[in-house]
Enzyme design. Structure first.
Site, PDB file in Angstrom:
ATOM      1  N   ARG A 173      18.425  -5.612  14.474  1.00  0.00           N
ATOM      2  CA  ARG A 173      18.718  -5.853  15.882  1.00  0.00           C
ATOM      3  C   ARG A 173      17.824  -7.001  16.354  1.00  0.00           C
ATOM      4  O   ARG A 173      16.699  -7.178  15.866  1.00  0.00           O
ATOM      5  CB  ARG A 173      18.484  -4.603  16.745  1.00  0.00           C
TER       6      ARG A 173
ATOM      7  N   GLU B 298      -0.674  -2.205   5.133  1.00  0.00           N
ATOM      8  CA  GLU B 298       0.252  -2.148   6.270  1.00  0.00           C
ATOM      9  C   GLU B 298       0.141  -0.817   6.998  1.00  0.00           C
ATOM     10  O   GLU B 298       0.292  -0.751   8.215  1.00  0.00           O
ATOM     11  CB  GLU B 298       1.691  -2.375   5.791  1.00  0.00           C
ATOM     12  N   GLU B 299      -0.117   0.257   6.241  1.00  0.00           N
ATOM     13  CA  GLU B 299      -0.238   1.580   6.865  1.00  0.00           C
ATOM     14  C   GLU B 299      -1.565   1.745   7.603  1.00  0.00           C
ATOM     15  O   GLU B 299      -1.821   2.793   8.206  1.00  0.00           O
ATOM     16  CB  GLU B 299      -0.132   2.671   5.797  1.00  0.00           C
TER      17      GLU B 299
ATOM     18  N   HIS C 196       7.666   8.676   4.490  1.00  0.00           N
ATOM     19  CA  HIS C 196       6.395   9.410   4.660  1.00  0.00           C
ATOM     20  C   HIS C 196       6.514  10.875   4.244  1.00  0.00           C
ATOM     21  O   HIS C 196       5.524  11.599   4.291  1.00  0.00           O
ATOM     22  CB  HIS C 196       5.836   9.307   6.089  1.00  0.00           C
TER      23      HIS C 196
ATOM     24  N   ASP D 261       0.810  -1.220   0.000  1.00  0.00           N
ATOM     25  CA  ASP D 261       0.000   0.000   0.000  1.00  0.00           C
ATOM     26  C   ASP D 261       0.844   1.270   0.000  1.00  0.00           C
ATOM     27  O   ASP D 261       1.981   1.301   0.464  1.00  0.00           O
ATOM     28  CB  ASP D 261      -0.967   0.026   1.179  1.00  0.00           C
TER      29      ASP D 261
END
Length: 437
Positions: free
Chosen positions: A215, A170-171, A406, A104
């Protein structure tokens, strides 16, 4: 880099010695990446020029499904509205893994000036806006399409099975809709194919092109939205005493809410954020309106802190509004948010050499805790997961000041496509070929 290697290698001390394939880039990875390089760029630019918001990725999903069919796979479509999956069975027995890409775009008006820049427009939350792949999901789709093509070409030699997951929203889905990773899981993508592990990646502006970041343990924050409506009483702007001013009450509420993190939350242990993203109220300069709507986000890494901030924000909203004679509706949170994204420490340690093999050990860095959120977190709650970042900022530009994900100026260095494919492909093959201890 020394701290990352030490921490992750300690986590996998009980694992067997890794195969030599993880100490250097596999020749089949290099060959595939070279052959696919121009395709990745073409796919990414096409998707970038035709962005689609969450749950509306129909063109992108059709492109993905057509590509998977051309490879001889049998994609399933329409999952969680527009999601696409496909399973590749290797010629040899082995583990099952899943690889995920999100599809998306965002309600952002592009300002990059690229020849393939988006000119798509839409209406979002009642307002006109452009649509842009301002977070790099176009790159993620292109990379996974390339990984699928490369792995199909190695089918006979491939150990195990691979589930390709092309995920919408996902957003976050549109208001009043479900979507994203949680809906993909609810609709059963892991029911018939339960992977032993899942991998994902994200291009990221804070890393230089050529770098990878990872990480073990907590990586990205839990994310929750809130919606607060402050209601007063409308009056003429020249006589505020004739009504109740929700704008002043909302301004006081916003200021007071800043103390939730700065004075009430122990951020010496783990960070937290409360941010207001939109303030809407009124229509004319000389009219004090009836109401003001405030929306924003809460980011945390600890469940107790998360629930405390919910309670604190409701308390602030209710009491500040009451002090102004206004009333408030505080939806905190206003929907189910994303949990913390957690990388399985042993899995991340096991595959650290795979990332180093394609980027060079000096170019694999330990990323700090990231206040951004990812609904990849839902998959990571189901099976061991590794999610890593791919540098997106071109050489000569400072990642600290480059337009961030973004931003309407977000501009991906397309070398990230090649490195992302190499890293995902190397990690996949090394995992499938190396038995766990």
């Amino acid at each position: 880099m020394h701290r990352l290697a030490t921490a992750l290698l300690c986590a996998c001390a009980a694992l067997p010695v890794l195969s030599h394939a993880q100490e250097a880039q596999r020749p089949e990875v290099a060959t595939a990446a070279t052959a696919l390089q121009s395709k990745l760029v073409d796919w990414r630019r096409d998707i970038h020029q035709h962005p689609e918001l969450g749950n509306r990725e129909t063109r992108t999903a059709a492109l993905v499904a057509e590509h998977l069919r051309s490879l001889g796979l049998e994609p399933k479509t329409g999952i969680a509205h527009t999601g696409v999956t496909a399973v590749l069975k290797g010629g040899r027995p082995g583990p099952k893994i899943a690889l995920r890409a999100d599809m998306d775009a965002l309600p952002v008006t592009e300002q990059t000036g690229l020849p393939f820049a988006s000119t798509v427009t839409t209406t979002y939350r009642g307002e006109p806006t452009g649509v842009m792949h301002a977070c790099g999901h176009d790159a993620h789709v292109a990379i996974l399409m390339g990984v699928a093509e490369a792995l199909v070409g190695m089918r006979e030699q491939l150990a195990g099975e691979v589930l390709f997951v092309f995920q919408p929203a996902e957003e976050g889905p549109p208001d009043d809709e479900d979507g994203g990773a949680s809906m993909m899981l609810a609709e059963g993508i892991f029911r018939d194919f339960k992977p032993d592990a899942i991998f994902g990646l994200h291009v990221f502006s804070t890393l230089q092109a050529g770098q990878l970041g990872v990480r073990g343990g907590p990586l990205m924050a839990a994310s929750d939205r809130f919606n607060i409506k402050v209601t007063g009483r409308q009056t003429h702007g020249s006589r505020p005493w004739g009504g109740i001013d929700p704008i002043v009450a909302a301004a006081d509420l916003i200021g007071s809410a800043q103390t939730i993190v700065s004075r009430r939350t122990n951020i010496s242990e783990l960070p937290a954020v409360v941010s207001f993203g939109a303030i809407k109220g009124g229509i004319r300069y000389n009219i004090i309106p009836d109401s003001v709507e405030l929306v924003g986000t809460i980011r945390t890494f600890d469940e107790d802190v998360r629930s405390d901030i919910f309670a604190d924000l409701k308390n602030v909203a209710e009491h500040v509004a009451a002090a102004h004679g206004a009333t408030v509706e505080a939806q905190v949170p206003d929907a189910t948010g994303n949990p913390v994204t957690v990388n399985d420490p042993a899995l991340t340690a096991r595959l650290l050499p795979s990332l180093q093999a394609v980027a060079g050990a000096e170019n694999v860095v330990e990323t700090p805790l990231n206040m951004g959120a990812e609904d990849f977190a839902y998959y990571a709650k189901e099976v061991p997961a590794m999610f890593f970042f791919v540098g997106a900022t071109a050489a000569g530009k400072d990642p600290a000041t480059a337009p961030s994900n973004h931003s309407p100026q977000f501009d991906l260095d397309e070398s990230a496509l090649d490195l992302g494919l190499r890293a995902m492909l190397q990690a996949t093959l090394d995992y499938l070929d190396t038995p766990a201890g």
